[in-house]
Design a protein around this motif. Structure first.
Motif, short mmCIF file in Angstrom:
data_model
loop_
_atom_site.label_atom_id
_atom_site.label_comp_id
_atom_site.label_asym_id
_atom_site.label_seq_id
_atom_site.Cartn_x
_atom_site.Cartn_y
_atom_site.Cartn_z
N ILE A 20 0.81 -1.22 0.00
CA ILE A 20 0.00 0.00 0.00
C ILE A 20 0.85 1.27 0.00
CG2 ILE A 20 -1.92 -1.15 1.18
CD1 ILE A 20 -1.07 0.52 3.68
N ARG A 21 2.12 1.14 -0.32
CA ARG A 21 3.08 2.25 -0.23
C ARG A 21 2.59 3.54 -0.90
NH1 ARG A 21 8.80 0.29 -1.11
NH2 ARG A 21 7.99 -0.70 0.70
N ALA A 22 2.00 3.46 -2.08
CA ALA A 22 1.61 4.65 -2.82
C ALA A 22 0.19 5.11 -2.52
CB ALA A 22 1.76 4.41 -4.31
N THR A 23 -0.68 4.21 -2.06
CA THR A 23 -2.09 4.56 -1.86
C THR A 23 -2.44 4.84 -0.41
OG1 THR A 23 -2.69 2.22 -1.64
CG2 THR A 23 -2.81 3.18 -3.84
N GLY A 24 -1.69 4.27 0.51
CA GLY A 24 -1.98 4.42 1.93
C GLY A 24 -3.05 3.45 2.39
N GLY A 25 -3.28 3.42 3.70
CA GLY A 25 -4.28 2.54 4.26
C GLY A 25 -3.92 2.11 5.66
N VAL A 26 -4.67 1.12 6.14
CA VAL A 26 -4.49 0.59 7.49
C VAL A 26 -3.88 -0.80 7.41
CG1 VAL A 26 -5.65 -0.07 9.64
CG2 VAL A 26 -6.46 1.92 8.34
N VAL A 33 15.20 -3.85 9.10
CA VAL A 33 15.08 -3.03 7.89
C VAL A 33 14.20 -1.82 8.21
CG1 VAL A 33 15.33 -4.99 6.32
CG2 VAL A 33 13.05 -4.27 7.04
N ASP A 34 14.30 -0.78 7.39
CA ASP A 34 13.40 0.38 7.52
C ASP A 34 12.06 -0.02 6.92
OD1 ASP A 34 12.01 2.75 7.50
OD2 ASP A 34 13.53 3.87 6.38
N MET A 35 11.09 -0.31 7.76
CA MET A 35 9.81 -0.83 7.31
C MET A 35 9.01 0.18 6.48
SD MET A 35 8.54 -2.76 10.77
CE MET A 35 8.49 -1.21 11.68
N MET A 36 9.23 1.47 6.68
CA MET A 36 8.43 2.50 6.02
C MET A 36 9.15 3.17 4.84
SD MET A 36 5.60 2.50 7.56
CE MET A 36 5.47 0.98 8.47
N ALA A 37 10.29 2.64 4.43
CA ALA A 37 11.05 3.26 3.34
C ALA A 37 10.19 3.39 2.09
CB ALA A 37 12.29 2.41 3.03
N GLY A 38 10.18 4.58 1.51
CA GLY A 38 9.48 4.82 0.25
C GLY A 38 7.99 5.07 0.37
N VAL A 39 7.44 5.09 1.57
CA VAL A 39 6.00 5.34 1.74
C VAL A 39 5.70 6.80 1.43
CG1 VAL A 39 4.10 5.42 3.41
CG2 VAL A 39 5.70 3.51 3.44
N THR A 40 4.68 7.03 0.59
CA THR A 40 4.33 8.39 0.18
C THR A 40 2.88 8.75 0.50
OG1 THR A 40 3.78 7.61 -2.04
CG2 THR A 40 6.04 8.42 -1.68
N ALA A 41 2.13 7.88 1.14
CA ALA A 41 0.73 8.14 1.47
C ALA A 41 0.50 7.82 2.95
CB ALA A 41 -0.17 7.28 0.59
N VAL A 69 -0.37 6.12 6.28
CA VAL A 69 -0.47 4.72 6.67
C VAL A 69 -0.69 4.65 8.18
CG1 VAL A 69 0.84 2.56 6.93
CG2 VAL A 69 0.99 3.85 4.80
N THR A 70 -1.57 3.75 8.61
CA THR A 70 -1.74 3.43 10.03
C THR A 70 -1.26 1.99 10.21
OG1 THR A 70 -3.63 4.90 10.30
CG2 THR A 70 -3.38 3.13 11.91
N LEU A 71 -0.33 1.78 11.14
CA LEU A 71 0.20 0.46 11.42
C LEU A 71 -0.15 0.07 12.85
CD1 LEU A 71 1.97 -2.03 10.78
CD2 LEU A 71 3.96 -0.68 11.52
N HIS A 72 -0.88 -1.04 13.00
CA HIS A 72 -1.20 -1.60 14.31
C HIS A 72 -0.20 -2.71 14.62
CE1 HIS A 72 -5.16 0.32 14.81
NE2 HIS A 72 -5.23 0.24 13.50
N LEU A 73 0.56 -2.58 15.71
CA LEU A 73 1.50 -3.62 16.13
C LEU A 73 0.87 -4.47 17.23
CD1 LEU A 73 4.88 -1.68 16.32
CD2 LEU A 73 4.16 -3.32 14.58
N GLY A 74 1.35 -5.70 17.35
CA GLY A 74 0.83 -6.63 18.34
C GLY A 74 1.51 -6.51 19.68
#
Length: 170
Positions: A21-27, A41-49, A51-56
């Motif tokens: 979902i890097r370019a569109t965004g989302g949950v 690794v950098d989990m969010m590299a290249g994200v341009t929209a 994003v909501t990330l829920h961790l456990g």
């Protein structure tokens, strides 16, 4: 459901999920990746929209600096249940923009643990609106949270320990 993506350790699995979902965004739901985990690794590299990330529930040991993209929200399961722990002398999360134009960002319901080696837990530069809520912040060599030139920076319901917060106008 990030736990369904290929990759090991957890960071690679979440990065693969983010790439979808890097370019569109989302949950993104990574709550199925729990227990003792590593992020190399950098989990969010290249994200341009946005994003909501829920961790456990678990301890996520971070050995690679993480980019904080515009409009990113990182939500754990509680400051005693989702722990982001440094294993090297890096800033865990860096939010950096040239101007104060990015959208609302939030980090909530996690513990940031510098483990006496991490330099900074959350470095915020030029945030238009950033909320830090329900965090335990401790063990960083420099600052748990560093705000540089943010316009609206709010900390709520958080426990902040020694060397935990710094502000400047850069």
């Amino acid at each position: 459901q990030c736990h369904l993506f290929a990759g090991a350790p957890a960071g690679a699995k979440i990065a693969a999920c983010v790439a979808s979902i890097r370019a569109t965004g989302g949950v993104l739901d990574a709550r199925g990746i729990d227990g003792a985990q590593s992020i190399t690794v950098d989990m969010m590299a290249g994200v341009t929209a946005p994003v909501t990330l829920h961790l456990g529930v678990g301890t996520y040991t971070i050995s690679a600096a993480q980019t904080w993209p515009t409009g990113f929200r990182l939500l754990g399961q509680g400051r005693l249940q989702t722990v982001l722990k440094s294993s090297t002398a890096v800033a865990q999360w860096t939010h950096s923009y040239a101007t104060n134009t990015e959208t609302y960002s939030e980090m909530a319901h996690v513990a940031l643990d510098g483990n006496s080696v991490g330099t900074t837990g959350l470095l915020i530069q030029k945030a238009a609106s950033f909320l830090v809520q329900d965090l335990n912040i401790s063990g960083f060599v420099t600052n748990g949270v560093q705000n540089r030139g943010g316009l609206l920076f709010t900390i709520r319901d958080s426990k902040i320990f020694a060397n935990a917060i710094g502000f400047d106008s850069n």
